[in-house]
Scaffold this motif. Structure first.
Motif, PDB file in Angstrom:
ATOM      1  N   GLN A  50       0.740  -1.134   0.022  1.00 18.62           N
ATOM      2  CA  GLN A  50      -0.029  -0.006  -0.005  1.00 18.62           C
ATOM      3  C   GLN A  50       0.846   1.427  -0.013  1.00 18.62           C
ATOM      4  OE1 GLN A  50      -1.369  -1.746   3.692  1.00 18.62           O
ATOM      5  NE2 GLN A  50      -3.471  -1.122   3.137  1.00 18.62           N
ATOM      6  N   LEU A  51       2.222   1.217   0.235  1.00 20.03           N
ATOM      7  CA  LEU A  51       2.900   2.157   0.585  1.00 20.03           C
ATOM      8  C   LEU A  51       4.137   2.337  -0.125  1.00 20.03           C
ATOM      9  CD1 LEU A  51       2.222   2.765   4.344  1.00 20.03           C
ATOM     10  CD2 LEU A  51       1.079   4.209   2.476  1.00 20.03           C
ATOM     11  N   LYS A  52       4.945   3.368  -0.198  1.00 20.60           N
ATOM     12  CA  LYS A  52       6.256   3.091  -0.489  1.00 20.60           C
ATOM     13  C   LYS A  52       7.169   2.341   0.455  1.00 20.60           C
ATOM     14  CE  LYS A  52       9.073   6.304  -2.533  1.00 20.60           C
ATOM     15  NZ  LYS A  52       9.740   7.553  -2.790  1.00 20.60           N
ATOM     16  N   ASP A 102       5.826   8.158  -8.189  1.00 20.88           N
ATOM     17  CA  ASP A 102       5.702   7.123  -7.319  1.00 20.88           C
ATOM     18  C   ASP A 102       4.463   6.576  -7.646  1.00 20.88           C
ATOM     19  OD1 ASP A 102       8.106   7.578  -6.007  1.00 20.88           O
ATOM     20  OD2 ASP A 102       7.119   8.568  -4.397  1.00 20.88           O
ATOM     21  N   PRO A 103       4.498   5.125  -7.774  1.00 15.83           N
ATOM     22  CA  PRO A 103       3.180   4.168  -7.873  1.00 15.83           C
ATOM     23  C   PRO A 103       2.570   4.187  -6.414  1.00 15.83           C
ATOM     24  CG  PRO A 103       5.203   2.844  -7.651  1.00 15.83           C
ATOM     25  CD  PRO A 103       5.686   4.159  -7.712  1.00 15.83           C
ATOM     26  N   PHE A 104       3.061   4.499  -5.238  1.00 11.43           N
ATOM     27  CA  PHE A 104       2.367   4.302  -3.889  1.00 11.43           C
ATOM     28  C   PHE A 104       2.822   5.689  -3.117  1.00 11.43           C
ATOM     29  CE2 PHE A 104       3.113   0.010  -5.417  1.00 11.43           C
ATOM     30  CZ  PHE A 104       1.661  -0.496  -5.323  1.00 11.43           C
ATOM     31  N   PRO A 105       1.887   6.222  -2.242  1.00 12.94           N
ATOM     32  CA  PRO A 105       2.210   7.105  -1.623  1.00 12.94           C
ATOM     33  C   PRO A 105       3.304   6.718  -0.303  1.00 12.94           C
ATOM     34  CG  PRO A 105       0.191   6.446  -0.848  1.00 12.94           C
ATOM     35  CD  PRO A 105       0.565   5.540  -1.950  1.00 12.94           C
ATOM     36  N   ALA A 106       3.932   7.569   0.413  1.00  9.24           N
ATOM     37  CA  ALA A 106       4.713   7.487   1.311  1.00  9.24           C
ATOM     38  C   ALA A 106       3.780   7.413   2.645  1.00  9.24           C
ATOM     39  CB  ALA A 106       5.820   8.674   1.412  1.00  9.24           C
ATOM     40  N   TRP A 107       4.130   6.849   3.668  1.00 10.78           N
ATOM     41  CA  TRP A 107       3.547   6.542   5.060  1.00 10.78           C
ATOM     42  C   TRP A 107       3.290   7.913   5.645  1.00 10.78           C
ATOM     43  CZ3 TRP A 107       3.649   8.428   9.943  1.00 10.78           C
ATOM     44  CH2 TRP A 107       2.807   7.542  11.142  1.00 10.78           C
ATOM     45  N   VAL A 108       4.233   8.902   5.444  1.00  9.25           N
ATOM     46  CA  VAL A 108       4.185  10.130   5.947  1.00  9.25           C
ATOM     47  C   VAL A 108       3.058  11.156   5.482  1.00  9.25           C
ATOM     48  CG1 VAL A 108       6.218  10.988   4.892  1.00  9.25           C
ATOM     49  CG2 VAL A 108       5.589  12.137   7.090  1.00  9.25           C
ATOM     50  N   ASP A 109       3.005  11.000   3.978  1.00  2.20           N
ATOM     51  CA  ASP A 109       2.097  11.781   3.215  1.00  2.20           C
ATOM     52  C   ASP A 109       0.401  10.960   3.469  1.00  2.20           C
ATOM     53  OD1 ASP A 109       4.064  13.224   2.035  1.00  2.20           O
ATOM     54  OD2 ASP A 109       4.549  11.785   0.641  1.00  2.20           O
ATOM     55  N   ARG A 110       0.438  10.042   3.703  1.00  2.00           N
ATOM     56  CA  ARG A 110      -0.831   9.505   4.080  1.00  2.00           C
ATOM     57  C   ARG A 110      -1.204   9.717   5.220  1.00  2.00           C
ATOM     58  NH1 ARG A 110      -2.867   3.410   2.277  1.00  2.00           N
ATOM     59  NH2 ARG A 110      -4.650   3.346   3.413  1.00  2.00           N
ATOM     60  N   PHE A 111      -0.420   9.588   6.558  1.00  2.37           N
ATOM     61  CA  PHE A 111      -0.872   9.493   7.888  1.00  2.37           C
ATOM     62  C   PHE A 111      -0.323  10.722   8.480  1.00  2.37           C
ATOM     63  CE2 PHE A 111      -0.907   5.051   6.562  1.00  2.37           C
ATOM     64  CZ  PHE A 111      -2.142   4.847   6.453  1.00  2.37           C
ATOM     65  N   GLY A 112       0.808  11.369   8.137  1.00  2.74           N
ATOM     66  CA  GLY A 112       1.406  12.406   8.748  1.00  2.74           C
ATOM     67  C   GLY A 112       2.060  12.173   9.892  1.00  2.74           C
ATOM     68  N   THR A 113       2.951  12.887  10.646  1.00  2.00           N
ATOM     69  CA  THR A 113       3.995  12.507  11.555  1.00  2.00           C
ATOM     70  C   THR A 113       3.228  12.294  12.789  1.00  2.00           C
ATOM     71  OG1 THR A 113       4.549  14.718  11.987  1.00  2.00           O
ATOM     72  CG2 THR A 113       5.891  13.650  10.404  1.00  2.00           C
TER      73      THR A 113
END
Length: 330
Positions: free
Chosen positions: A157-159, A319-330
């Motif tokens: 689901q993520l990078k 990117d084919p998938f979002p980064a965790w930080v972009d999807r959920f924040g810090t």
């Protein structure tokens, strides 16, 4: 237990790590180098591995120590990264002595990142050059996330990314892990943001979100079937004095970290592999019980390193998938 000073595999004295990457290529190389040869082993549990010189690490083989270990993107093309590291070692006068000649021993493993949106239309294989750059830049500190061999890595689901973690045992032995996370499975529980590795987190190293409040259907598994390639490759290391056979057992135990942090793991479409390295600086007082604890610590460090790699990833164009930080924040 507590983390090492840097919470990195380089908390093991005498080990350095170098990263090199090409942003346009969306791929890179990570190498682990010792200040002197170190004992090594390997264990492979994925169904689709890509390796160089891993047969040499079997406990019955003649050469028991290596000069470096390499993790690379690029699928089979990435195996050439070890040649660049070997060139650097040769220039430094390193290598196994044979009749006055020096032959650097550099086992390596690769992950598949050829379908991640980067420019793969090269005229000459770039991985040898990236390997040399990684060797030349090796140091005690290094970047995590979208760095080195984790530059183009992905999960379900993520990078993905490059992760590392360490722990110091009550005996004073240090154990560390380094991993490039490019898994078929997922590092997060359900739709996230909680990590499967949360029970083993130390010092909020991947966000401190804790264990997921709602457990998903244990029979369901989120994967990236049909999109991109896979393989999670890593290294565990210690300053304990271990034989090649004991290093092989250490690498085997560390695979529990993959299973704790990635669901599913060790699939027929992953090339999951772990190297183990032992510098030999600390003699074990009780080899049986201490080796057990070192293996347990290696599995914990590996699970934490997997989560840190995904947590630390950053976005790049295409990117084919979002980064965790972009999807959920810090």
């Amino acid at each position: 237990m507590q983390t090492g000073k840097g919470n990195l595999i380089t908390d093991v004295p005498g080990l350095l790590v170098g990263n090199a990457a090409d942003a346009g290529l969306k791929s890179g190389v990570t190498c682990l180098v010792g200040d002197r040869p170190f004992t090594a082993g390997v264990h492979i549990m994925g169904g689709a591995p890509g390796t160089r010189e891993t047969d040499l690490l079997s406990p019955d083989k003649t050469v028991e120590q290596v000069d470096a270990l390499v993790l690379s993107g690029g699928s089979a093309f990435g195996l050439d990264a070890a040649s660049g590291v070997a060139d650097g070692l040769r220039s430094a006068g390193r290598g196994f002595e044979v009749g006055g000649m020096r032959v650097p021993i550099v086992p390596g493993a690769i992950l598949f990142d050829l379908l991640n949106g980067g420019d793969k239309d090269w005229a000459d294989n770039p991985y040898k050059g990236l390997g040399r750059l990684a060797f030349d830049g090796a140091g005690a500190t290094f970047g995590l996330g979208t760095e080195g061999a984790g530059t183009g890595a992905t999960t379900a689901q993520l990078k993905g990314g490059l992760g590392s973690a360490s722990v110091v045992l009550p005996s004073g032995v240090t154990v560390g892990a380094l991993v490039a996370v490019n898994a078929l499975g997922s590092a997060i529980v359900g739709d996230g943001p909680n990590f499967w590795a949360a029970p083993w987190e130390m010092e909020a190293e991947f966000g401190g979100r804790g264990v997921a409040p709602d457990w998903p259907d244990p029979h369901a598994a989120v994967t990236k079937m049909g999109g991109g390639g896979n393989t999670t490759i890593g290294i565990v290391a210690t300053d304990a004095a271990l034989t090649q056979a004991q290093c092989t057992r250490l690498a085997t135990a560390a695979h529990d970290g993959f299973a704790r942090a990635l669901v599913p793991s060790h699939t027929p479409l992953d090339g999951d592999l772990i190297f183990a390295a032992a510098t030999g600086d600390r003699t074990l007082g009780d080899p049986v019980s201490e080796q057990l604890l070192i293996g347990h610590a290696a599995a914990i460090c590996m699970a934490r390193a997997v989560a840190r790699g995904v947590y630390s990833a950053t976005a790049a164009p295409g990117d084919p998938f979002p980064a965790w930080v972009d999807r959920f924040g810090t």
